[in-house]
Design a protein around this motif. Structure first.
Motif, PDB file in Angstrom:
ATOM      1  N   GLN A  64       0.826  -1.152  -0.014  1.00  0.00           N
ATOM      2  CA  GLN A  64      -0.051   0.103   0.044  1.00  0.00           C
ATOM      3  C   GLN A  64       0.876   1.314   0.027  1.00  0.00           C
ATOM      4  OE1 GLN A  64      -2.319  -0.479   3.537  1.00  0.00           O
ATOM      5  NE2 GLN A  64      -3.797  -1.884   2.511  1.00  0.00           N
ATOM      6  N   ARG A  67       2.415   1.652  -3.426  1.00  0.00           N
ATOM      7  CA  ARG A  67       1.519   2.184  -4.296  1.00  0.00           C
ATOM      8  C   ARG A  67       1.199   3.626  -4.121  1.00  0.00           C
ATOM      9  NH1 ARG A  67      -2.729  -3.094  -4.395  1.00  0.00           N
ATOM     10  NH2 ARG A  67      -1.642  -4.036  -5.934  1.00  0.00           N
ATOM     11  N   LYS A  68       1.241   4.162  -3.037  1.00  0.00           N
ATOM     12  CA  LYS A  68       0.985   5.539  -2.829  1.00  0.00           C
ATOM     13  C   LYS A  68       2.279   6.188  -3.145  1.00  0.00           C
ATOM     14  CE  LYS A  68      -0.824   9.338  -0.864  1.00  0.00           C
ATOM     15  NZ  LYS A  68      -1.959   9.835  -1.487  1.00  0.00           N
TER      16      LYS A  68
END
Length: 139
Positions: A64, A67-68
């Motif tokens: 996560q 991805r950010k």
């Protein structure tokens, strides 16, 4: 055997790092709560399962965060590409045209100054000639 709730995510510490002026998230730490279980009453592989569950959770959190980071980097690349295109296709050609106009103006002003100085020199020479003739006639 009930395995739900064996490992719970307690806290995720996400910080920021500065990469070329861009604030990107970075994973600092992940903390877990592990349910108490009897070592003698449970199968031997349960300890390995707890470790695997923790690692899997850490990998998901990292995914996560990454991805950010990728999304922020893509947005920055898009902005930078727009700025580069603005400079290459609009501002630099306009500046070159303006520089050419300024050079033409300066050469015109320089030529006019040369012509003006030649006219002034000719007038001064003519005035000196008239003064000499007047002095010869008087004298």
């Amino acid at each position: 055997m009930k395995l739900t709730g064996l490992v719970r995510l307690r806290q995720v510490d996400v910080g920021e790092e500065d990469v070329l002026g861009l604030r990107l998230p970075t994973l600092r730490a992940v903390e877990f709560d592990t349910a108490d279980y009897s070592l003698l009453a449970t199968p031997f592989w349960l300890d390995d399962l707890v470790v695997c569950l923790k690692e899997t959770a850490v990998y998901r959190v990292r995914l996560q965060v990454y991805r950010k980071r990728v999304a922020l980097l893509q947005a920055a690349v898009r902005r930078i590409t727009q700025r580069v295109n603005l400079f290459e296709k609009v501002l630099i050609p306009n500046a070159k045209r303006d520089i050419a106009r300024i050079q033409i103006f300066l050469s015109d002003v320089e030529r006019a100054a040369v012509v003006t100085s030649k006219i002034a020199k000719a007038k001064r020479a003519q005035a000196l000639a008239v003064a000499r003739r007047g002095a010869e006639e008087v004298g």
